[in-house]
Design a protein around this motif. Structure first.
Motif, PDB file in Angstrom:
ATOM      1  N   LEU A 133       0.818  -1.217   0.000  1.00  0.00           N
ATOM      2  CA  LEU A 133       0.000   0.000   0.000  1.00  0.00           C
ATOM      3  C   LEU A 133       0.849   1.264   0.000  1.00  0.00           C
ATOM      4  O   LEU A 133       0.442   2.284  -0.525  1.00  0.00           O
ATOM      5  N   SER A 134       2.017   1.197   0.610  1.00  0.00           N
ATOM      6  CA  SER A 134       2.834   2.385   0.745  1.00  0.00           C
ATOM      7  C   SER A 134       4.300   2.020   0.552  1.00  0.00           C
ATOM      8  O   SER A 134       4.681   0.864   0.666  1.00  0.00           O
ATOM      9  N   GLN A 135       5.116   3.035   0.287  1.00  0.00           N
ATOM     10  CA  GLN A 135       6.550   2.786   0.195  1.00  0.00           C
ATOM     11  C   GLN A 135       7.141   2.546   1.577  1.00  0.00           C
ATOM     12  O   GLN A 135       8.156   1.898   1.718  1.00  0.00           O
ATOM     13  N   ARG A 136       6.475   3.086   2.574  1.00  0.00           N
ATOM     14  CA  ARG A 136       6.934   2.851   3.947  1.00  0.00           C
ATOM     15  C   ARG A 136       6.498   1.464   4.379  1.00  0.00           C
ATOM     16  O   ARG A 136       5.407   1.022   4.051  1.00  0.00           O
ATOM     17  N   ARG A 137       7.306   0.820   5.131  1.00  0.00           N
ATOM     18  CA  ARG A 137       6.976  -0.520   5.603  1.00  0.00           C
ATOM     19  C   ARG A 137       5.945  -0.419   6.727  1.00  0.00           C
ATOM     20  O   ARG A 137       6.198   0.167   7.778  1.00  0.00           O
ATOM     21  N   SER A 138       4.795  -0.989   6.487  1.00  0.00           N
ATOM     22  CA  SER A 138       3.736  -0.977   7.478  1.00  0.00           C
ATOM     23  C   SER A 138       3.886  -2.186   8.374  1.00  0.00           C
ATOM     24  O   SER A 138       4.204  -3.271   7.926  1.00  0.00           O
ATOM     25  N   LYS A 139       3.660  -2.000   9.642  1.00  0.00           N
ATOM     26  CA  LYS A 139       3.768  -3.113  10.578  1.00  0.00           C
ATOM     27  C   LYS A 139       2.400  -3.568  11.067  1.00  0.00           C
ATOM     28  O   LYS A 139       2.298  -4.322  12.007  1.00  0.00           O
ATOM     29  N   TYR A 140       1.330  -3.103  10.405  1.00  0.00           N
ATOM     30  CA  TYR A 140      -0.008  -3.476  10.852  1.00  0.00           C
ATOM     31  C   TYR A 140      -0.236  -4.973  10.774  1.00  0.00           C
ATOM     32  O   TYR A 140      -0.701  -5.588  11.717  1.00  0.00           O
ATOM     33  N   LEU A 141       0.093  -5.579   9.640  1.00  0.00           N
ATOM     34  CA  LEU A 141      -0.146  -7.006   9.490  1.00  0.00           C
ATOM     35  C   LEU A 141       1.121  -7.841   9.666  1.00  0.00           C
ATOM     36  O   LEU A 141       1.099  -9.038   9.423  1.00  0.00           O
ATOM     37  N   SER A 142       2.224  -7.223  10.064  1.00  0.00           N
ATOM     38  CA  SER A 142       3.459  -7.986  10.144  1.00  0.00           C
ATOM     39  C   SER A 142       3.410  -9.037  11.258  1.00  0.00           C
ATOM     40  O   SER A 142       3.748 -10.184  11.037  1.00  0.00           O
ATOM     41  N   ARG A 143       2.993  -8.663  12.425  1.00  0.00           N
ATOM     42  CA  ARG A 143       2.893  -9.624  13.530  1.00  0.00           C
ATOM     43  C   ARG A 143       1.424  -9.853  13.860  1.00  0.00           C
ATOM     44  O   ARG A 143       0.660  -8.921  14.007  1.00  0.00           O
ATOM     45  N   GLY A 144       1.052 -11.100  13.967  1.00  0.00           N
ATOM     46  CA  GLY A 144      -0.322 -11.430  14.313  1.00  0.00           C
ATOM     47  C   GLY A 144      -1.310 -11.115  13.213  1.00  0.00           C
ATOM     48  O   GLY A 144      -2.444 -10.711  13.498  1.00  0.00           O
ATOM     49  N   ALA A 145      -0.891 -11.283  11.969  1.00  0.00           N
ATOM     50  CA  ALA A 145      -1.775 -10.966  10.841  1.00  0.00           C
ATOM     51  C   ALA A 145      -3.032 -11.826  10.883  1.00  0.00           C
ATOM     52  O   ALA A 145      -4.118 -11.349  10.569  1.00  0.00           O
ATOM     53  N   TYR A 146      -2.892 -13.075  11.270  1.00  0.00           N
ATOM     54  CA  TYR A 146      -4.023 -13.993  11.327  1.00  0.00           C
ATOM     55  C   TYR A 146      -5.109 -13.443  12.248  1.00  0.00           C
ATOM     56  O   TYR A 146      -6.278 -13.346  11.868  1.00  0.00           O
ATOM     57  N   GLU A 147      -4.726 -13.036  13.440  1.00  0.00           N
ATOM     58  CA  GLU A 147      -5.707 -12.537  14.421  1.00  0.00           C
ATOM     59  C   GLU A 147      -6.235 -11.152  14.035  1.00  0.00           C
ATOM     60  O   GLU A 147      -7.417 -10.863  14.225  1.00  0.00           O
ATOM     61  N   LYS A 148      -5.394 -10.299  13.495  1.00  0.00           N
ATOM     62  CA  LYS A 148      -5.852  -8.966  13.093  1.00  0.00           C
ATOM     63  C   LYS A 148      -6.869  -9.048  11.959  1.00  0.00           C
ATOM     64  O   LYS A 148      -7.835  -8.294  11.944  1.00  0.00           O
ATOM     65  N   LEU A 149      -6.654  -9.973  11.029  1.00  0.00           N
ATOM     66  CA  LEU A 149      -7.625 -10.146   9.943  1.00  0.00           C
ATOM     67  C   LEU A 149      -8.927 -10.739  10.463  1.00  0.00           C
ATOM     68  O   LEU A 149     -10.007 -10.396   9.990  1.00  0.00           O
ATOM     69  N   ARG A 150      -8.834 -11.617  11.458  1.00  0.00           N
ATOM     70  CA  ARG A 150     -10.054 -12.171  12.070  1.00  0.00           C
ATOM     71  C   ARG A 150     -10.851 -11.053  12.747  1.00  0.00           C
ATOM     72  O   ARG A 150     -12.071 -10.992  12.634  1.00  0.00           O
ATOM     73  N   GLN A 151     -10.175 -10.164  13.449  1.00  0.00           N
ATOM     74  CA  GLN A 151     -10.855  -9.048  14.101  1.00  0.00           C
ATOM     75  C   GLN A 151     -11.465  -8.093  13.071  1.00  0.00           C
ATOM     76  O   GLN A 151     -12.482  -7.465  13.335  1.00  0.00           O
ATOM     77  N   ALA A 152     -10.852  -8.002  11.891  1.00  0.00           N
ATOM     78  CA  ALA A 152     -11.386  -7.145  10.835  1.00  0.00           C
ATOM     79  C   ALA A 152     -12.588  -7.781  10.143  1.00  0.00           C
ATOM     80  O   ALA A 152     -13.253  -7.132   9.349  1.00  0.00           O
ATOM     81  N   GLY A 153     -12.866  -9.072  10.425  1.00  0.00           N
ATOM     82  CA  GLY A 153     -14.063  -9.717   9.889  1.00  0.00           C
ATOM     83  C   GLY A 153     -13.818 -10.862   8.940  1.00  0.00           C
ATOM     84  O   GLY A 153     -14.772 -11.430   8.413  1.00  0.00           O
ATOM     85  N   LEU A 154     -12.563 -11.241   8.710  1.00  0.00           N
ATOM     86  CA  LEU A 154     -12.298 -12.347   7.782  1.00  0.00           C
ATOM     87  C   LEU A 154     -12.713 -13.674   8.415  1.00  0.00           C
ATOM     88  O   LEU A 154     -12.368 -13.959   9.552  1.00  0.00           O
ATOM     89  N   GLU A 155     -13.464 -14.464   7.656  1.00  0.00           N
ATOM     90  CA  GLU A 155     -13.894 -15.794   8.110  1.00  0.00           C
ATOM     91  C   GLU A 155     -12.933 -16.815   7.533  1.00  0.00           C
ATOM     92  O   GLU A 155     -12.739 -16.875   6.327  1.00  0.00           O
ATOM     93  N   TYR A 156     -12.378 -17.622   8.405  1.00  0.00           N
ATOM     94  CA  TYR A 156     -11.441 -18.653   7.970  1.00  0.00           C
ATOM     95  C   TYR A 156     -12.181 -19.984   7.750  1.00  0.00           C
ATOM     96  O   TYR A 156     -13.252 -20.217   8.309  1.00  0.00           O
ATOM     97  N   LEU A 157     -11.564 -20.856   6.962  1.00  0.00           N
ATOM     98  CA  LEU A 157     -12.106 -22.196   6.775  1.00  0.00           C
ATOM     99  C   LEU A 157     -11.814 -22.997   8.038  1.00  0.00           C
ATOM    100  O   LEU A 157     -10.723 -22.898   8.591  1.00  0.00           O
ATOM    101  N   PRO A 158     -12.761 -23.809   8.518  1.00  0.00           N
ATOM    102  CA  PRO A 158     -12.554 -24.524   9.781  1.00  0.00           C
ATOM    103  C   PRO A 158     -11.508 -25.635   9.624  1.00  0.00           C
ATOM    104  O   PRO A 158     -11.568 -26.425   8.693  1.00  0.00           O
ATOM    105  N   THR A 159     -10.543 -25.660  10.551  1.00  0.00           N
ATOM    106  CA  THR A 159      -9.506 -26.691  10.500  1.00  0.00           C
ATOM    107  C   THR A 159      -9.705 -27.744  11.585  1.00  0.00           C
ATOM    108  O   THR A 159      -8.850 -28.576  11.801  1.00  0.00           O
ATOM    109  N   THR A 160     -10.831 -27.688  12.268  1.00  0.00           N
ATOM    110  CA  THR A 160     -11.174 -28.714  13.257  1.00  0.00           C
ATOM    111  C   THR A 160     -12.580 -29.194  12.980  1.00  0.00           C
ATOM    112  O   THR A 160     -13.377 -28.502  12.366  1.00  0.00           O
ATOM    113  N   ARG A 161     -12.891 -30.375  13.442  1.00  0.00           N
ATOM    114  CA  ARG A 161     -14.230 -30.934  13.249  1.00  0.00           C
ATOM    115  C   ARG A 161     -15.088 -30.625  14.431  1.00  0.00           C
ATOM    116  O   ARG A 161     -14.789 -30.525  15.517  1.00  0.00           O
TER     117      ARG A 161
END
Length: 161
Positions: A133-161
């Motif tokens: 998105l920018s020439q500057r390195r963003s650290k928003y999704l660098s650590r904990g991207a999985y959880e941050k995207l979940r909080q933003a509303g992304l639905e993941y495919l279930p990996t457990t039964r």
């Protein structure tokens, strides 16, 4: 020859007759499950796997490589690094695709490994999108991207039964 086809179809006659199904013999294929070689059918891959207990085996059913590739291409088309859409819009579009895929492939067989790989692919696509998105390195999704995207509303495919 005709009698062989009749005996192969005969066990299914009680199910075929009430719904008035017409079977075309030219496109019919019976598979012997004893010597099952891997094959794809309706987006699924069927494969005989030997079990951990001696002399046991089972049929592993999961999404075929072709359907996984088609899903990845759809996600690539949505989450391009050169798009003016916001994160919320992209997540809504990806959620629709993932939800449909989950309902089609999630109820049959062993989808857990495939779903795990697809989830990793989706997170990686969003990470790459956000990084460009920018020439500057963003650290928003660098650590904990999985959880941050979940909080933003992304639905993941279930990996457990």
């Amino acid at each position: 020859m005709e009698t062989d086809k009749y005996y192969k179809i005969a066990p299914f006659a009680p199910f075929i007759k009430p719904i008035q199904l017409i079977i075309n013999d030219l496109f019919m294929l019976f598979v012997d499950l004893k010597d099952l070689h891997p094959f794809d059918f309706l987006g699924f891959n069927f494969q005989r796997i030997t079990g951990l207990i001696k002399g046991t085996s089972y049929i592993k059913i999961q999404a075929s490589k072709k359907s996984q590739t088609k899903l990845k291409n759809k996600i690539r088309d949505i989450v391009k690094h050169r798009t003016s859409n916001t994160l919320g819009v992209l997540i809504n579009k990806v959620n629709q695709v993932l939800r449909g895929w989950k309902h089609y492939f999630g109820g049959i067989g062993y989808p857990r490994g495939v779903f795990f790989r697809i989830n990793g692919f989706v997170v990686n696509r969003f990470y790459r999108w956000h990084r460009r998105l920018s020439q500057r390195r963003s650290k928003y999704l660098s650590r904990g991207a999985y959880e941050k995207l979940r909080q933003a509303g992304l639905e993941y495919l279930p990996t457990t039964r």
